[in-house]
Design a protein around this motif. Sequence first.
Motif, PDB file in Angstrom:
ATOM      1  N   LEU A  65       0.826  -1.202   0.000  1.00  0.00           N
ATOM      2  CA  LEU A  65       0.000   0.000   0.000  1.00  0.00           C
ATOM      3  C   LEU A  65       0.864   1.257   0.000  1.00  0.00           C
ATOM      4  N   ALA A  66       1.933   1.238   0.784  1.00  0.00           N
ATOM      5  CA  ALA A  66       2.824   2.400   0.858  1.00  0.00           C
ATOM      6  C   ALA A  66       3.491   2.673  -0.480  1.00  0.00           C
ATOM      7  N   GLU A  67       3.932   1.626  -1.166  1.00  0.00           N
ATOM      8  CA  GLU A  67       4.563   1.830  -2.475  1.00  0.00           C
ATOM      9  C   GLU A  67       3.573   2.388  -3.489  1.00  0.00           C
ATOM     10  N   ALA A  68       2.352   1.892  -3.457  1.00  0.00           N
ATOM     11  CA  ALA A  68       1.328   2.396  -4.373  1.00  0.00           C
ATOM     12  C   ALA A  68       1.007   3.856  -4.053  1.00  0.00           C
ATOM     13  N   TYR A  69       0.973   4.178  -2.771  1.00  0.00           N
ATOM     14  CA  TYR A  69       0.740   5.569  -2.358  1.00  0.00           C
ATOM     15  C   TYR A  69       1.844   6.476  -2.904  1.00  0.00           C
ATOM     16  N   ARG A  70       3.084   6.082  -2.727  1.00  0.00           N
ATOM     17  CA  ARG A  70       4.204   6.929  -3.168  1.00  0.00           C
ATOM     18  C   ARG A  70       4.118   7.217  -4.671  1.00  0.00           C
ATOM     19  N   ALA A  71       3.749   6.188  -5.443  1.00  0.00           N
ATOM     20  CA  ALA A  71       3.657   6.366  -6.890  1.00  0.00           C
ATOM     21  C   ALA A  71       2.580   7.388  -7.245  1.00  0.00           C
ATOM     22  N   HIS A  72       1.433   7.308  -6.585  1.00  0.00           N
ATOM     23  CA  HIS A  72       0.355   8.245  -6.860  1.00  0.00           C
ATOM     24  C   HIS A  72       0.694   9.635  -6.334  1.00  0.00           C
ATOM     25  N   TYR A  73       1.228   9.708  -5.112  1.00  0.00           N
ATOM     26  CA  TYR A  73       1.492  11.004  -4.477  1.00  0.00           C
ATOM     27  C   TYR A  73       2.559  11.799  -5.225  1.00  0.00           C
TER      28      TYR A  73
END
Length: 214
Positions: A65-73
């Motif tokens: 989830l954190a990696e997906a967040y970083r990509a979007h953010y």
Amino acid sequence: MKPTVVFDLDGTLVDSLADITASFRHVLRDFGLPKPDDRAMAGLIGRPLVEMFRRAVPGADAEALAEAYRAHYREHMADHSRPYPGVPELLARLRGEGYALVVATTKRGATARKLAEAVGILHLLDHVQGTDGLPAKPAPDVVEAAVRAVGGRGVCMVGDTVHDVLAGKAAGLCTFAVTWGNHDAATLAAAGPDHLEPTLEPLPERLEPALARR
């Protein structure tokens, strides 16, 4: 050594809650997970990203989830984020008065610098320190590393969360908590900051006695 003021970034210098929340909810939606309400979301900010997801959705794969967040953010961090009113002017004033200005944030350093640049305040800061392998606040490590990076003499830690206040205390600095960010006045007061204010406007005057004691 220049007297140095340490700032948190999100919720202190930059009103970034909308973009953080949007990326957080985007990821949870993509993974088919329930989304926390706004109050719960604000209470998570200031902790490491993986920890935020662990608290929000216990049992989920927080690392993924954190990696997906970083990509979007990375692509949306400045869609709505802006400096709080008067922040650029305040930073310019403090620089003119001889202070070194640094950021100590739970974000990764590169991400924090990109955000500060995107909202137009990076040029007013002497250093932006992310966790980057250091223990997160309330441990004092990020605060101390930020001060060391400019060879300064730490005077005050300025933040919007209990974690900021506790980190500043642990680093031996004056603590100034502002209530326009992510923790409310009652929550911040319980941490015992030296100063608790609704905005950063009184900060220059509050720094003078703190500087005299350093």
